[in-house]
Motif scaffolding. Sequence first.
Motif, PDB file in Angstrom:
ATOM      1  N   GLN A   1       0.190   1.461  -2.709  1.00 52.66           N
ATOM      2  CA  GLN A   1       0.268   0.796  -1.090  1.00 52.66           C
ATOM      3  C   GLN A   1       0.486  -0.523  -1.012  1.00 52.66           C
ATOM      4  N   SER A   2       1.636  -0.784  -0.527  1.00 57.46           N
ATOM      5  CA  SER A   2       1.750  -2.387  -0.283  1.00 57.46           C
ATOM      6  C   SER A   2       1.547  -3.003   1.508  1.00 57.46           C
TER       7      SER A   2
ATOM      8  N   ASP B   1       5.530  -0.782   2.295  1.00 62.21           N
ATOM      9  CA  ASP B   1       5.841  -0.061   1.410  1.00 62.21           C
ATOM     10  C   ASP B   1       4.501   1.214   0.335  1.00 62.21           C
TER      11      ASP B   1
ATOM     12  N   ILE C   1       4.393   2.490  -3.379  1.00 56.66           N
ATOM     13  CA  ILE C   1       5.556   2.450  -4.879  1.00 56.66           C
ATOM     14  C   ILE C   1       4.999   2.905  -5.416  1.00 56.66           C
TER      15      ILE C   1
ATOM     16  N   GLN D   1       5.201 -10.151  -7.013  1.00 57.22           N
ATOM     17  CA  GLN D   1       5.614  -8.803  -6.103  1.00 57.22           C
ATOM     18  C   GLN D   1       4.686  -8.956  -5.414  1.00 57.22           C
TER      19      GLN D   1
ATOM     20  N   TRP E   1       3.726  -6.220  -4.220  1.00 51.91           N
ATOM     21  CA  TRP E   1       2.750  -5.092  -4.271  1.00 51.91           C
ATOM     22  C   TRP E   1       1.713  -5.088  -5.525  1.00 51.91           C
TER      23      TRP E   1
ATOM     24  N   TYR F   1      -0.939  -7.971  -4.469  1.00 58.00           N
ATOM     25  CA  TYR F   1      -2.273  -7.593  -3.379  1.00 58.00           C
ATOM     26  C   TYR F   1      -2.648  -6.228  -3.966  1.00 58.00           C
ATOM     27  N   SER F   2      -1.855  -5.703  -4.953  1.00 56.49           N
ATOM     28  CA  SER F   2      -3.332  -4.704  -5.123  1.00 56.49           C
ATOM     29  C   SER F   2      -4.623  -4.914  -6.839  1.00 56.49           C
TER      30      SER F   2
ATOM     31  N   ARG G   1      10.199   1.972  -5.136  1.00 61.50           N
ATOM     32  CA  ARG G   1       9.699   1.780  -3.714  1.00 61.50           C
ATOM     33  C   ARG G   1      10.079   3.704  -2.949  1.00 61.50           C
TER      34      ARG G   1
ATOM     35  N   ALA H   1      11.676  -4.392  -3.874  1.00 60.86           N
ATOM     36  CA  ALA H   1       9.819  -5.080  -3.231  1.00 60.86           C
ATOM     37  C   ALA H   1       9.669  -6.151  -2.662  1.00 60.86           C
TER      38      ALA H   1
END
Length: 419
Positions: free
Chosen positions: A73-74, A78, A80, A120, A122, A125-126, A138, A273
């Motif tokens: 999860q972005s 989004d 992915i 990117q 996503w 962040y993750s 995506r 993305a």
Amino acid sequence: MASSSSSSFKSNRTIPILFIFVTFLSTPVLSNPLLSDSSSRNQTLRPRHELQKLKRIRTYLKKINKPAVKTIQSPDGDLIDCVQSHLQPAFDHPMLKGQKPLEPPERPKGHDSMNSTEFQLWAEYSGESCPEGTIPIRRTTEKDVLRANSIRRFGRRIRRGVRRDTMSSDHEHAVAFVNGDQYYGAKASINVWTPRVTDQYEFSLSQLWVISGTFGNDLNTIEAGWQVSPELYGDNYPRFFTYWTTDAYQATGCYNLLCSGFVQINNKIAIGAAISPRSSYHSRQFDIGIMIWKDPKHGHWWLEFGSGLLVGYWPSFLFSHLRSHASMIQFGGEIVNTKSMGYHTSTQMGSGHFADEGFGKASYFRNLQVVDWDNSLIPLNNLHLLADHPNCYDIKAGKNNVWGNYFYYGGPGRNSRCP
């Protein structure tokens, strides 16, 4: 949305039963304002048409969204999907069925070796990437397709988008280009911004084009860079994108991985993305590297993103003229001007500021190079500049020992000199 008036059926007790039945069938349509007509009565009378449309879209989504071994999860919304490499959309192509991605080719001579970094949202962040043997894709949603109004339009440029095409008066450019030779690739670093796009059916992009053929129906292009496209993505984030066509955007090609064609090998970059971080006015500047080049051994066109991440390749058989070489390389910005309000759009190109404002304010391309017949990166000779509407978006080039060939470009769109 207003519902049909109940007064029209009070005189007949059998009609409410029919009304409830029809409304029940229409519920999936009426719940989505993107599908609604101006009249709810017309919707109630046409549920079958809309249900058939939704059915076609869901069938298409089953085809394009491949089974995932993992989903990330972005923060921009989004999803992915980590898809096994051999199941990616490219291998739906009849000439690629049963094959696997090729091994990386030799990079052009003179290519700087840098540490690979992904940029990117996503992944940032993750803190994750997809497992080895998979690629990030995506996920396409119903809302994505509905914004395009039709499956045929989704993921494609229906109108042509290359400079010199006089039929594309709604596409405006500020570009630098070279021609008159045989080119086997190109490289540049591109400044990333978040330009304002004022209409859902407009976009703003910055990219490089590898071009061959005439500017008629046989035009071949390979394109990569960043774009803001509310219609395609549903938001205003700048996103890494690719495009290709072999017939001037008529029936072949698409954005990103939305059709069979581009073969991805990288498990860290999701084409389509959001890019992060981004440049800020009179503050920190951020750019990405893009390189496209033709592998001398197999003839395929490869793509590198960021600071050394090999993303994948376009097989040579997709093209006609580009099976051999390119005849033009183009760098710069493009917007769509729909004039939806009756005057020139305020959609921005680049940073939204003119070239004269320079570093930290205007958007730029730097370290422009092309790949020659010997698979070597070389500086540009005879660089041409063109701005379709310089009072709206302009371009200014330079050269120094640090940035090599470079240019500033862009603009705000509508202003006192661009009515």
